[in-house]
Design a protein around this motif. Sequence first.
Motif, PDB file in Angstrom:
ATOM      1  N   SER A 287       0.929  -1.134  -0.065  1.00 21.41           N
ATOM      2  CA  SER A 287      -0.072  -0.137   0.033  1.00 21.41           C
ATOM      3  C   SER A 287       0.938   1.182   0.036  1.00 21.41           C
ATOM      4  N   PRO A 288       0.401   2.230  -0.770  1.00 25.53           N
ATOM      5  CA  PRO A 288       1.438   3.371  -0.743  1.00 25.53           C
ATOM      6  C   PRO A 288       1.486   4.263   0.505  1.00 25.53           C
ATOM      7  N   PRO A 289       2.281   5.034   0.853  1.00 25.81           N
ATOM      8  CA  PRO A 289       2.234   5.864   2.186  1.00 25.81           C
ATOM      9  C   PRO A 289       1.331   7.025   2.150  1.00 25.81           C
ATOM     10  N   SER A 290       0.782   7.133   3.117  1.00 28.54           N
ATOM     11  CA  SER A 290      -0.311   8.153   3.461  1.00 28.54           C
ATOM     12  C   SER A 290       0.149   9.208   4.329  1.00 28.54           C
ATOM     13  N   ILE A 291      -0.565  10.300   4.255  1.00 30.39           N
ATOM     14  CA  ILE A 291      -0.267  11.383   5.027  1.00 30.39           C
ATOM     15  C   ILE A 291      -1.395  11.365   6.175  1.00 30.39           C
ATOM     16  N   PRO A 292      -0.986  11.600   7.475  1.00 28.04           N
ATOM     17  CA  PRO A 292      -2.091  11.647   8.484  1.00 28.04           C
ATOM     18  C   PRO A 292      -2.862  12.676   8.447  1.00 28.04           C
ATOM     19  N   SER A 293      -4.246  12.387   8.865  1.00 28.76           N
ATOM     20  CA  SER A 293      -5.257  13.209   8.669  1.00 28.76           C
ATOM     21  C   SER A 293      -5.100  14.785   9.153  1.00 28.76           C
ATOM     22  N   GLN A 294      -4.533  14.844  10.426  1.00 22.70           N
ATOM     23  CA  GLN A 294      -4.360  16.041  10.951  1.00 22.70           C
ATOM     24  C   GLN A 294      -3.258  16.938  10.093  1.00 22.70           C
ATOM     25  N   ILE A 295      -2.246  16.302   9.553  1.00 24.53           N
ATOM     26  CA  ILE A 295      -1.574  17.167   8.639  1.00 24.53           C
ATOM     27  C   ILE A 295      -2.098  17.547   7.194  1.00 24.53           C
ATOM     28  N   LYS A 296      -3.133  16.405   6.948  1.00 23.16           N
ATOM     29  CA  LYS A 296      -4.076  17.129   5.683  1.00 23.16           C
ATOM     30  C   LYS A 296      -4.940  18.229   6.111  1.00 23.16           C
ATOM     31  N   GLU A 297      -5.460  18.102   7.049  1.00 20.47           N
ATOM     32  CA  GLU A 297      -6.293  19.431   7.820  1.00 20.47           C
ATOM     33  C   GLU A 297      -5.422  20.701   7.687  1.00 20.47           C
ATOM     34  N   TYR A 298      -4.262  20.349   8.213  1.00 21.40           N
ATOM     35  CA  TYR A 298      -3.119  21.583   8.312  1.00 21.40           C
ATOM     36  C   TYR A 298      -2.915  22.252   7.098  1.00 21.40           C
ATOM     37  N   PRO A 302      -3.725  26.433   6.912  1.00 24.50           N
ATOM     38  CA  PRO A 302      -2.539  26.299   7.981  1.00 24.50           C
ATOM     39  C   PRO A 302      -2.865  27.354   9.238  1.00 24.50           C
ATOM     40  N   SER A 303      -4.029  28.199   8.980  1.00 22.13           N
ATOM     41  CA  SER A 303      -4.394  29.090  10.260  1.00 22.13           C
ATOM     42  C   SER A 303      -4.848  28.549  11.388  1.00 22.13           C
ATOM     43  N   GLN A 304      -5.402  27.262  11.233  1.00 22.66           N
ATOM     44  CA  GLN A 304      -5.550  26.657  12.457  1.00 22.66           C
ATOM     45  C   GLN A 304      -4.563  25.997  13.359  1.00 22.66           C
ATOM     46  N   PRO A 305      -4.777  26.034  14.757  1.00 22.87           N
ATOM     47  CA  PRO A 305      -3.913  25.707  15.484  1.00 22.87           C
ATOM     48  C   PRO A 305      -3.543  24.050  16.017  1.00 22.87           C
ATOM     49  N   ILE A 306      -3.436  23.607  14.611  1.00 23.65           N
ATOM     50  CA  ILE A 306      -3.257  22.089  14.742  1.00 23.65           C
ATOM     51  C   ILE A 306      -1.671  21.541  15.044  1.00 23.65           C
ATOM     52  N   LEU A 307      -0.776  22.135  14.843  1.00 21.49           N
ATOM     53  CA  LEU A 307       0.560  21.838  15.366  1.00 21.49           C
ATOM     54  C   LEU A 307       0.829  22.017  16.766  1.00 21.49           C
ATOM     55  N   GLU A 308      -0.001  23.044  17.297  1.00 17.07           N
ATOM     56  CA  GLU A 308       0.086  23.242  18.901  1.00 17.07           C
ATOM     57  C   GLU A 308      -0.455  22.187  19.578  1.00 17.07           C
ATOM     58  N   ALA A 309      -1.853  21.732  19.174  1.00 16.74           N
ATOM     59  CA  ALA A 309      -2.429  20.728  19.719  1.00 16.74           C
ATOM     60  C   ALA A 309      -1.779  19.492  19.660  1.00 16.74           C
ATOM     61  N   LEU A 310      -1.052  19.233  18.606  1.00 14.51           N
ATOM     62  CA  LEU A 310      -0.092  17.926  18.377  1.00 14.51           C
ATOM     63  C   LEU A 310       0.957  17.931  19.443  1.00 14.51           C
TER      64      LEU A 310
END
Length: 357
Positions: A287-298, A302-310
């Motif tokens: 199966s090909p590599p996939s991007i995590p869903s949080q990174i996809k949302e970021y 990019p304005s959403q504070p997803i990285l801080e939550a991580l």
Amino acid sequence: MRPPPPPLLSLLVPLLVLLGGRAAAAPPADSRAQLPAPRNPKVRLYNAEQVLSWEPGSLSNDTRPVVYQVQFKYPSDSRWYDTSDIGVHCMNVTTTECNFTPSSLSNGFPPHFNVSLRVRAKLEDLVSPWLSVPWFLYYWNVTVGPPENVWVTPGEGSLIIRFSSPFDIPASLATFVYYVHYWEKAGVQKVKGPFRSNSIVLDDLKPLREYCLQVKAHLVWTYYNNISRPGHLSNISCYKTTMDATTKLQQVIIIAVGIFLLLSALAGACFFLVLKYKGLVKYWFHSPPSIPSQIKEYLKDPSQPILEALDKDTLPTDDAWDSVSIVSFPEKEQEDVPQSTWTQDSGPVCQPVGQEL
């Protein structure tokens, strides 16, 4: 010189000659015998059928209807009888045949008696001479047809044949025996018999082979030294035998072995292909590599504070303690072994001796 005849004598001679000529030309006294007799009589004896036929005599231009009379007699009796005595009406028939076929075994001529027939034509007051027919004996002269209603049921390496007799006969005088002519298609013909039953089984045949057959009946006159009268063969019919138990078992074994060998060959071929094209198989099934869903949302916003939550999710949580114990050592041992306090979950915690907690 001869003298002439007397006048009276010369008159009588012509008169006698005239009278004599008229007497010779006069018709016969019985005028009833002037009708021509029938000709070419034939007796048809086929199975139970008994028919006498003939051809009419040649008439001049007379258009009046001609009728016919038929009589019979047995050798033991010199008297002739009308056919009405045996229930057959051939006294004054307009057709050129008389049907003696009995309606039952108790009617008609006795089948083991010699029978003589005669026929004559009648036209009002005129009759023909009798035409005598050669005698016949039914059991001796009958033509036996083939068995009727032949029904064949294929069996396991056999054929079951059922049929009915060509016609009914009294069992006290005669009987039927049967023969079966059979052969494998494009093979040599064989004959099996005699059989007295109307049901015959041809066994010892090869399974799953096509056989053709015919049935013949023989009329055996048991009343008189078992004289046999052979009949005609039935129509040719062909049937294919079915498998017996041994053949079925062999077929099941062959099919099972064949399926096993086929599956083994397919499994071996698949294993060989996997070994030969291992890299290609990995490529197909990896199966090909996939991007995590949080990174996809970021990446989408990019304005959403997803990285801080991580980051918060990845920070170690504070250890939870249920109890604290202080362990003290002598001064000599304090230099070598640090004071340690262990709790249940998160690891050791070192405290100096005498420090309050």
